[in-house]
Design a protein around this motif. Sequence first.
Motif, PDB file in Angstrom:
ATOM      1  N   ASP A   1       0.771  -1.299  -0.022  1.00  0.00           N
ATOM      2  CA  ASP A   1       0.000   0.068   0.139  1.00  0.00           C
ATOM      3  C   ASP A   1       0.817   1.435  -0.007  1.00  0.00           C
ATOM      4  O   ASP A   1       0.542   2.281  -0.726  1.00  0.00           O
TER       5      ASP A   1
ATOM      6  N   SER B   1      -1.273   4.085  -2.652  1.00  0.00           N
ATOM      7  CA  SER B   1      -2.545   3.784  -2.754  1.00  0.00           C
ATOM      8  C   SER B   1      -2.974   2.501  -2.209  1.00  0.00           C
ATOM      9  O   SER B   1      -2.361   1.421  -2.520  1.00  0.00           O
TER      10      SER B   1
ATOM     11  N   PRO C   1      -6.871  -2.671  -4.466  1.00  0.00           N
ATOM     12  CA  PRO C   1      -8.108  -2.651  -4.769  1.00  0.00           C
ATOM     13  C   PRO C   1      -8.681  -3.949  -3.578  1.00  0.00           C
ATOM     14  O   PRO C   1      -8.037  -5.140  -3.328  1.00  0.00           O
ATOM     15  N   GLU C   2      -9.829  -3.745  -3.386  1.00  0.00           N
ATOM     16  CA  GLU C   2     -10.574  -4.955  -2.096  1.00  0.00           C
ATOM     17  C   GLU C   2     -10.479  -6.136  -2.472  1.00  0.00           C
ATOM     18  O   GLU C   2     -10.130  -7.338  -1.887  1.00  0.00           O
ATOM     19  N   GLU C   3     -10.898  -6.559  -3.792  1.00  0.00           N
ATOM     20  CA  GLU C   3     -10.949  -7.685  -4.199  1.00  0.00           C
ATOM     21  C   GLU C   3      -9.642  -8.591  -4.465  1.00  0.00           C
ATOM     22  O   GLU C   3      -9.473  -9.511  -3.984  1.00  0.00           O
TER      23      GLU C   3
ATOM     24  N   ARG D   1      -6.932  -7.505  -2.779  1.00  0.00           N
ATOM     25  CA  ARG D   1      -6.545  -7.735  -1.331  1.00  0.00           C
ATOM     26  C   ARG D   1      -7.078  -9.066  -0.706  1.00  0.00           C
ATOM     27  O   ARG D   1      -6.078  -9.802  -0.271  1.00  0.00           O
TER      28      ARG D   1
ATOM     29  N   ASP E   1      -4.607   5.687 -13.279  1.00  0.00           N
ATOM     30  CA  ASP E   1      -5.244   5.027 -12.274  1.00  0.00           C
ATOM     31  C   ASP E   1      -5.340   3.515 -12.323  1.00  0.00           C
ATOM     32  O   ASP E   1      -5.549   2.781 -11.493  1.00  0.00           O
TER      33      ASP E   1
ATOM     34  N   LEU F   1      -6.178  -3.262 -13.278  1.00  0.00           N
ATOM     35  CA  LEU F   1      -7.299  -3.003 -12.604  1.00  0.00           C
ATOM     36  C   LEU F   1      -7.506  -1.458 -12.861  1.00  0.00           C
ATOM     37  O   LEU F   1      -6.597  -0.731 -12.334  1.00  0.00           O
ATOM     38  N   ASP F   2      -8.742  -0.819 -13.056  1.00  0.00           N
ATOM     39  CA  ASP F   2      -9.102   0.587 -13.084  1.00  0.00           C
ATOM     40  C   ASP F   2      -9.635   0.852 -11.687  1.00  0.00           C
ATOM     41  O   ASP F   2      -9.915   0.034 -11.002  1.00  0.00           O
ATOM     42  N   GLN F   3     -10.010   2.110 -11.342  1.00  0.00           N
ATOM     43  CA  GLN F   3     -10.694   2.592 -10.236  1.00  0.00           C
ATOM     44  C   GLN F   3     -12.008   2.107 -10.049  1.00  0.00           C
ATOM     45  O   GLN F   3     -12.491   1.956  -8.707  1.00  0.00           O
ATOM     46  N   ARG F   4     -12.695   1.509 -11.080  1.00  0.00           N
ATOM     47  CA  ARG F   4     -14.062   0.970 -10.899  1.00  0.00           C
ATOM     48  C   ARG F   4     -14.005  -0.497 -10.887  1.00  0.00           C
ATOM     49  O   ARG F   4     -14.830  -1.170 -10.670  1.00  0.00           O
ATOM     50  N   GLY F   5     -12.800  -1.062 -10.673  1.00  0.00           N
ATOM     51  CA  GLY F   5     -12.427  -2.434 -10.580  1.00  0.00           C
ATOM     52  C   GLY F   5     -12.635  -3.361 -11.577  1.00  0.00           C
ATOM     53  O   GLY F   5     -12.401  -4.644 -11.614  1.00  0.00           O
TER      54      GLY F   5
END
Length: 212
Positions: free
Chosen positions: A33, A38, A41-43, A45, A86, A101-105
Motif C-alpha cells: 500500500d 494507494s 483494490p479490495e478484491e 487484497r 489510475d 485494474l481500474d478505479q472501478r475494479g
Amino acid sequence: MFFETFRQAQSRLPAGLIRVGPPAEGSALAAADRALRSPLPEELRSFLVSFDGADLFHGSIAVGGVGPEADPSLLILNAEPAAQADDLIFAEAELGDRFALDQRGRVWRLRTGSDERVLAGSGFGKWLEAVVAREQILYDNEGEFKADAFEPDGEEVTPQTARRQAERALRHDPGSAEAQHDLATALRRLGRHGEAARALAAATALDPGNPW
C-alpha cells in the motif's frame, strides 16, 4: 466463501495447472500500500490474503503478489507508470500482455507492443473465474494438452474449442468484451456469421471506446 469457485478448481484440476503462493502477510500488504501510494483494490487484497500470487496453467497468466517470494511482484509490475494513471497492473501473460485494474475494479488487457486496451473482465473475481473456466478446456485429466482441442499444426485451437472457451468464460463474466470478441471470432470461423455479428455487437457495447 470468497473465491470458492477458484479454490474448488485448484483442488479438482491436475496438479500443477494452478499453483498459488502462501497467504500474504499483513506487513507485506501494508508495505505494498505504501509503495504503490494507494490501498490495494479490495478484491485483489482479499485474494492475496489467501494466495500471494498465482501461476495459472503453466505460466499462461501469472497473478502478482506482494511478499518477497512473489513472482511476479506487484511492485515490479508497477515500477513504471501505467499508460492510464489510475491503472494497477496485477498480472502478466506468457506472451507479454499485462492485466490492469481500474478505479472501478474492471480488468483491462494491455496488449504488448500496442496501445490497445480491451475490457477483459467486469471485476477481478469474475475475471479470475472466467480465465480458469476458459483455460481448463484445453487440458486432459493428466494435465496435458488435449490434442483434439487444436488444429493439426498445433498452433491454434479449433473453432469449436474456441467457441466453448468463450461461452464458458461468458458464463462466469458476461461483462467481458474480450470474451464476447473471442466468441464472435470463433463463430465467424464456424461460418455462423449472424451469431458472430451479434457477439461482436455485444463486445462493442461493452467496450465502445476500443477502435480495434
